[in-house]
Every structure is written in C-alpha cells, then in structure tokens.
Design a protein around this motif. Sequence first.
Motif, PDB file in Angstrom:
ATOM      1  N   TRP A 268       0.823  -1.204   0.000  1.00 39.59           N
ATOM      2  CA  TRP A 268       0.000   0.000   0.000  1.00 39.59           C
ATOM      3  C   TRP A 268       0.861   1.259   0.000  1.00 39.59           C
ATOM      4  CZ3 TRP A 268      -1.998   3.261   4.346  1.00 39.59           C
ATOM      5  CH2 TRP A 268      -3.009   4.104   3.905  1.00 39.59           C
ATOM      6  N   MET A 269       0.558   2.157  -0.947  1.00 39.83           N
ATOM      7  CA  MET A 269       1.161   3.497  -0.970  1.00 39.83           C
ATOM      8  C   MET A 269       0.030   4.494  -0.767  1.00 39.83           C
ATOM      9  SD  MET A 269       3.466   3.091  -4.405  1.00 39.83           S
ATOM     10  CE  MET A 269       2.223   2.103  -5.244  1.00 39.83           C
ATOM     11  N   PRO A 270       0.154   5.412   0.154  1.00 44.80           N
ATOM     12  CA  PRO A 270      -0.943   6.352   0.407  1.00 44.80           C
ATOM     13  C   PRO A 270      -0.997   7.441  -0.655  1.00 44.80           C
ATOM     14  CG  PRO A 270       0.862   6.804   1.895  1.00 44.80           C
ATOM     15  CD  PRO A 270       1.281   5.621   1.062  1.00 44.80           C
ATOM     16  N   VAL A 271      -1.210   7.030  -1.892  1.00 47.69           N
ATOM     17  CA  VAL A 271      -1.287   7.971  -3.024  1.00 47.69           C
ATOM     18  C   VAL A 271      -2.468   7.585  -3.891  1.00 47.69           C
ATOM     19  CG1 VAL A 271       1.192   8.420  -3.132  1.00 47.69           C
ATOM     20  CG2 VAL A 271       0.217   6.542  -4.461  1.00 47.69           C
ATOM     21  N   GLY A 272      -2.847   8.473  -4.777  1.00 45.96           N
ATOM     22  CA  GLY A 272      -3.789   8.186  -5.849  1.00 45.96           C
ATOM     23  C   GLY A 272      -5.099   7.607  -5.355  1.00 45.96           C
TER      24      GLY A 272
ATOM     25  N   ALA B   8      -6.106   6.569   3.350  1.00 46.86           N
ATOM     26  CA  ALA B   8      -5.000   7.370   3.888  1.00 46.86           C
ATOM     27  C   ALA B   8      -5.465   8.460   4.837  1.00 46.86           C
ATOM     28  CB  ALA B   8      -4.215   7.994   2.736  1.00 46.86           C
ATOM     29  N   GLY B   9      -6.724   8.893   4.704  1.00 43.22           N
ATOM     30  CA  GLY B   9      -7.166  10.059   5.453  1.00 43.22           C
ATOM     31  C   GLY B   9      -7.282   9.837   6.949  1.00 43.22           C
ATOM     32  N   ASP B  10      -7.594   8.638   7.354  1.00 48.61           N
ATOM     33  CA  ASP B  10      -7.861   8.362   8.767  1.00 48.61           C
ATOM     34  C   ASP B  10      -6.573   7.864   9.442  1.00 48.61           C
ATOM     35  OD1 ASP B  10      -8.546   7.223  11.199  1.00 48.61           O
ATOM     36  OD2 ASP B  10     -10.485   6.498  10.473  1.00 48.61           O
TER      37      ASP B  10
ATOM     38  N   ARG C  78      -4.618   4.228   9.041  1.00 51.93           N
ATOM     39  CA  ARG C  78      -3.238   4.229   8.560  1.00 51.93           C
ATOM     40  C   ARG C  78      -2.318   3.458   9.534  1.00 51.93           C
ATOM     41  NH1 ARG C  78      -0.771   8.394   5.287  1.00 51.93           N
ATOM     42  NH2 ARG C  78       1.452   8.477   5.608  1.00 51.93           N
ATOM     43  N   GLN C  79      -2.480   3.729  10.833  1.00 46.28           N
ATOM     44  CA  GLN C  79      -1.640   3.065  11.830  1.00 46.28           C
ATOM     45  C   GLN C  79      -1.915   1.565  11.873  1.00 46.28           C
ATOM     46  OE1 GLN C  79       0.960   4.596  13.365  1.00 46.28           O
ATOM     47  NE2 GLN C  79       1.481   2.467  13.860  1.00 46.28           N
ATOM     48  N   ARG C  80      -3.184   1.189  11.707  1.00 42.58           N
ATOM     49  CA  ARG C  80      -3.512  -0.249  11.706  1.00 42.58           C
ATOM     50  C   ARG C  80      -2.839  -0.945  10.522  1.00 42.58           C
ATOM     51  NH1 ARG C  80      -9.806  -0.881  12.063  1.00 42.58           N
ATOM     52  NH2 ARG C  80      -9.333  -3.057  11.632  1.00 42.58           N
ATOM     53  N   LEU C  81      -2.813  -0.262   9.379  1.00 37.97           N
ATOM     54  CA  LEU C  81      -2.128  -0.833   8.212  1.00 37.97           C
ATOM     55  C   LEU C  81      -0.634  -0.997   8.488  1.00 37.97           C
ATOM     56  CD1 LEU C  81      -3.912   1.063   5.330  1.00 37.97           C
ATOM     57  CD2 LEU C  81      -3.568  -1.414   5.401  1.00 37.97           C
ATOM     58  N   ILE C  82      -0.045   0.049   9.049  1.00 37.15           N
ATOM     59  CA  ILE C  82       1.397  -0.004   9.342  1.00 37.15           C
ATOM     60  C   ILE C  82       1.692  -1.131  10.330  1.00 37.15           C
ATOM     61  CG2 ILE C  82       3.314   1.237  10.440  1.00 37.15           C
ATOM     62  CD1 ILE C  82       2.071   3.831   9.247  1.00 37.15           C
ATOM     63  N   ASP C  83       0.816  -1.276  11.324  1.00 40.22           N
ATOM     64  CA  ASP C  83       1.038  -2.314  12.340  1.00 40.22           C
ATOM     65  C   ASP C  83       1.057  -3.718  11.737  1.00 40.22           C
ATOM     66  OD1 ASP C  83       1.200  -0.410  14.304  1.00 40.22           O
ATOM     67  OD2 ASP C  83      -0.863  -0.667  15.029  1.00 40.22           O
ATOM     68  N   ALA C  84       0.384  -3.895  10.599  1.00 45.01           N
ATOM     69  CA  ALA C  84       0.315  -5.225   9.976  1.00 45.01           C
ATOM     70  C   ALA C  84       1.505  -5.510   9.058  1.00 45.01           C
ATOM     71  CB  ALA C  84      -0.986  -5.340   9.176  1.00 45.01           C
ATOM     72  N   ILE C  85       2.356  -4.508   8.851  1.00 47.48           N
ATOM     73  CA  ILE C  85       3.467  -4.668   7.896  1.00 47.48           C
ATOM     74  C   ILE C  85       4.745  -5.021   8.658  1.00 47.48           C
ATOM     75  CG2 ILE C  85       4.874  -3.484   6.157  1.00 47.48           C
ATOM     76  CD1 ILE C  85       2.414  -1.622   5.701  1.00 47.48           C
ATOM     77  N   PRO C  86       5.346  -6.182   8.396  1.00 44.16           N
ATOM     78  CA  PRO C  86       6.566  -6.553   9.103  1.00 44.16           C
ATOM     79  C   PRO C  86       7.653  -5.475   9.058  1.00 44.16           C
ATOM     80  CG  PRO C  86       5.720  -8.456   7.960  1.00 44.16           C
ATOM     81  CD  PRO C  86       4.847  -7.291   7.547  1.00 44.16           C
ATOM     82  N   ALA C  87       7.776  -4.777   7.930  1.00 43.02           N
ATOM     83  CA  ALA C  87       8.817  -3.743   7.817  1.00 43.02           C
ATOM     84  C   ALA C  87       8.496  -2.517   8.670  1.00 43.02           C
ATOM     85  CB  ALA C  87       9.001  -3.325   6.359  1.00 43.02           C
ATOM     86  N   GLY C  88       7.256  -2.385   9.125  1.00 43.80           N
ATOM     87  CA  GLY C  88       6.906  -1.339  10.075  1.00 43.80           C
ATOM     88  C   GLY C  88       6.770   0.062   9.480  1.00 43.80           C
ATOM     89  N   ARG C  89       6.613   0.135   8.197  1.00 45.89           N
ATOM     90  CA  ARG C  89       6.409   1.442   7.559  1.00 45.89           C
ATOM     91  C   ARG C  89       5.718   1.241   6.213  1.00 45.89           C
ATOM     92  NH1 ARG C  89       9.607   2.388   3.140  1.00 45.89           N
ATOM     93  NH2 ARG C  89      11.567   1.252   2.971  1.00 45.89           N
ATOM     94  N   LEU C  90       5.247   2.365   5.654  1.00 45.84           N
ATOM     95  CA  LEU C  90       4.598   2.307   4.343  1.00 45.84           C
ATOM     96  C   LEU C  90       5.630   2.369   3.223  1.00 45.84           C
ATOM     97  CD1 LEU C  90       1.598   4.730   4.947  1.00 45.84           C
ATOM     98  CD2 LEU C  90       1.598   2.227   5.002  1.00 45.84           C
ATOM     99  N   LEU C  91       5.202   1.933   2.079  1.00 45.81           N
ATOM    100  CA  LEU C  91       6.038   1.960   0.876  1.00 45.81           C
ATOM    101  C   LEU C  91       6.055   3.365   0.281  1.00 45.81           C
ATOM    102  CD1 LEU C  91       7.420   0.393  -1.530  1.00 45.81           C
ATOM    103  CD2 LEU C  91       5.093  -0.004  -2.392  1.00 45.81           C
TER     104      LEU C  91
END
Length: 246
Positions: free
Chosen positions: A169-173, A179-181, A185-198
């Motif tokens: 997920w990229m918060p674009v387009g 992305a607005g909430d 956004r934090q829940r998505l990040i929490d699910a990503i092993p790398a711990g951040r967005l692309l």
Amino acid sequence: MAAELCRLGARVVVSGRTKDTLDATVEAVDAELGPGRAFAVTADVRDPASVEAMAGRATELLGAVDGLVNNASGLFPVKAEELTPNGFDAVVRIVLNGTWHCTSEVARRWLAAGRGGAVVNLLTPYAWTGAPGIVHNASAKGGVLAMTRTLGAEWSGHGVRVNAVAPGWMPVGGTDFLAGDPAVRQRLIDAIPAGRLLKPEETARAVAYLLSDDASYVVGEVLTIDGGHHLSKGLYEFTDELPGRS
Ligand SMILES: CCCCCCCCC/C=C/C(=O)SCCNC(=O)CCNC(=O)[C@H](O)C(C)(C)COP(=O)(O)OP(=O)(O)OC[C@H]1O[C@@H](n2cnc3c(N)ncnc32)[C@H](O)[C@@H]1OP(=O)(O)O
Ligand SMILES: NC(=O)C1=CN([C@@H]2O[C@H](COP(=O)(O)OP(=O)(O)OC[C@H]3O[C@@H](n4cnc5c(N)ncnc54)[C@H](OP(=O)(O)O)[C@@H]3O)[C@@H](O)[C@H]2O)C=CC1
C-alpha cells in the motif's frame, strides 16, 4: 513513477484520460530536470483505437519506445454481493482489458520491427491472495498476473520481456480513502513486518530495474515490494515477544 524514471535517465510519455493531470506531471519534471524528458499523450486504455494512436504518438515523440509500464487502474471498495455487472465490468475493462490493449499494441510493433522491449505490469500481492471488498480489482489483477507469465514465456524468445511489480500500500492516488484516517493508517502499518509504508519512488525503482538490461534474463516474474505485508507477521501479530524456551 514518471518523475522517478526520468530522474534515473529515462525519457517518458505519460498517458491517461485527463490532460490536466498529465500536463502537471510534465511541468513538474520540466521544472526539476529541464524540458524534453517527459511528454503527455491522452488515451483511454479501454479503447484499442485510442491506444493505437497513443503508441504512434509516443513513437514520434521518443524516436523509439523501449518499454511499457501498465499502471492504469480503477478501484472502489464494495461488498461483492452489492457489486453490479456494470461495476465489475468498469474495473475489469481498465485493468485487465486495458493492460492487454496496451501490451499487444506495443509488443506487435516490437515484433514487427524485429526488436525487443520490456513490459512491466502493476500488480498487487492480492492478485494471488485475493482481497475481500474489491473483488473486481482482485479478479482483474489476477488476470494480469496470468497474462504476465503467459506473455513472458510466449515472447521471451523474441526479446520481448513481460514482468510485473506487486507493491504494497502506498498512500497515493486511488487509495486516498484509506490514507485520510490516522487510525486506519496506523492499523495498516502495524500489519506490515517492515513497520512502515512503501514510498512511490521505491516502486518506480523496481519498475526501472525490470525495464532495464540488468533484468535481461528475468521473464514472467513478479517482484513483490510490500515490506513483507502479504507474508504477515505470523505469531508476532499477537505478541511482541514470543515465549522463550523454558
Ligand atoms: C489491507 C490492505 C488493503 C489495501 C487495499 C488498497 C490497495 C490498493 C491497490 C490498488 C490500487 C488501485 O488500483 S488504485 C487505482 C484507483 N484509481 C481509480 O479508481 C481511478 C480511476 N477510477 C475510475 O475511473 C472509476 O472509479 C471507475 C468506477 C473505476 C470507472 O469509472 P467509469 O466512469 O467507467 O464508471 P462509472 O460509469 O462511474 O460506474 C460504472 C459502474 O460502477 C459503479 N460504481 C462506481 N463507483 C462505485 C462505488 N463506489 N460503489 C459501488 N458501485 C460503484 C457504478 O454505479 C456503475 O454501475 P451501474 O450503477 O450498475 O451502472
Ligand atoms: N496506491 C497503492 O497503494 C497501490 C497501487 N497499485 C497499483 O499501482 C498502479 C497505480 O496506482 P495509483 O497511483 O494508486 O492509482 P491512481 O488512481 O493514482 O492512478 C491510476 C491512473 O490510471 C489512469 N486511468 C484510469 N482509468 C484509465 C483509462 N481508462 N485509460 C487511461 N488511464 C486510466 C488514471 O488517470 P485518468 O483517470 O486521468 O485516466 C490515473 O492516472 C495501479 O495499477 C494500482 O493497482 C498496486 C499496489 C498498491
């Protein structure tokens, strides 16, 4: 995507239905890198005649087309049982049919000229995991995955390489709705092993690799760039520290 490819040395034709958006991209590239690197050509990927005209104009502008990036997409979140036939069709015509129209148009030109080229399709990991809430887009991306592998093998002997990237997920387009909430956004990040967005530039760099001669023996492949999201955190989803051996 276009700006990063230009930063890496490419000359790019950006295409879509909305002239103002394309012109804004070209102006941004002109301002950063100077004129002559990016050009705008409107087209609708659902319409083969429009795609043919776009490919012709791109060839005039660039001299030769060496690569194609199938980026156009359409998506809206909807419960599958509420999706109408026309709603399903609207997305599939952009993603699956549009990818085919662009790929076949450009590759036929390469094959007729006896030269090679590189196609990179934009997938997502849910092309193979599925994605409840977006059955139209997931089905279309699954089709593009099969197309990538099929044409990758079918045309590799002609020097035409077909590959794909599958970004997380990229918060674009078109995914602004998530992305607005900040909490979402934090829940998505929490699910990503790398711990951040692309970052979009990271996707563009993977695309650049597959377009380049560095990937000359890479055929029908999907390069996943999602920080491990589709692999999940496994047991770490539930606890920060697994119990040690007693
Ligand atoms: C955990 C990690 C997660 C992470 C999850 C996030 C990861 C995302 C990864 C992928 C991202 C992307 O692909 S992002 C790309 C997103 N970009 C875009 O969507 C931009 C382009 N979009 C569009 O052009 C439009 O949104 C789209 C509908 C697709 C096509 O437009 P058209 O003008 O062709 O279609 P329309 O005539 O408006 O509508 C056609 C039909 O679709 C229906 N329709 C349209 N919008 C609708 C809606 N919101 N809900 C229900 N139905 C809808 C209409 O009612 C029509 O059906 P009837 O009423 O029956 O006639
Ligand atoms: N954003 C994300 O998190 C992720 C995105 N991806 C993929 O990356 C790609 C780009 O996504 P993103 O930047 O978010 O999407 P955007 O919605 O920002 O971009 C989609 C582009 O497709 C164009 N487009 C839509 N319909 C058509 C059409 N019929 N003909 C020509 N162009 C069309 C749009 O331009 P216009 O409307 O002017 O025609 C727009 O420029 C997509 O393939 C997407 O599936 C994959 C994983 C994650």
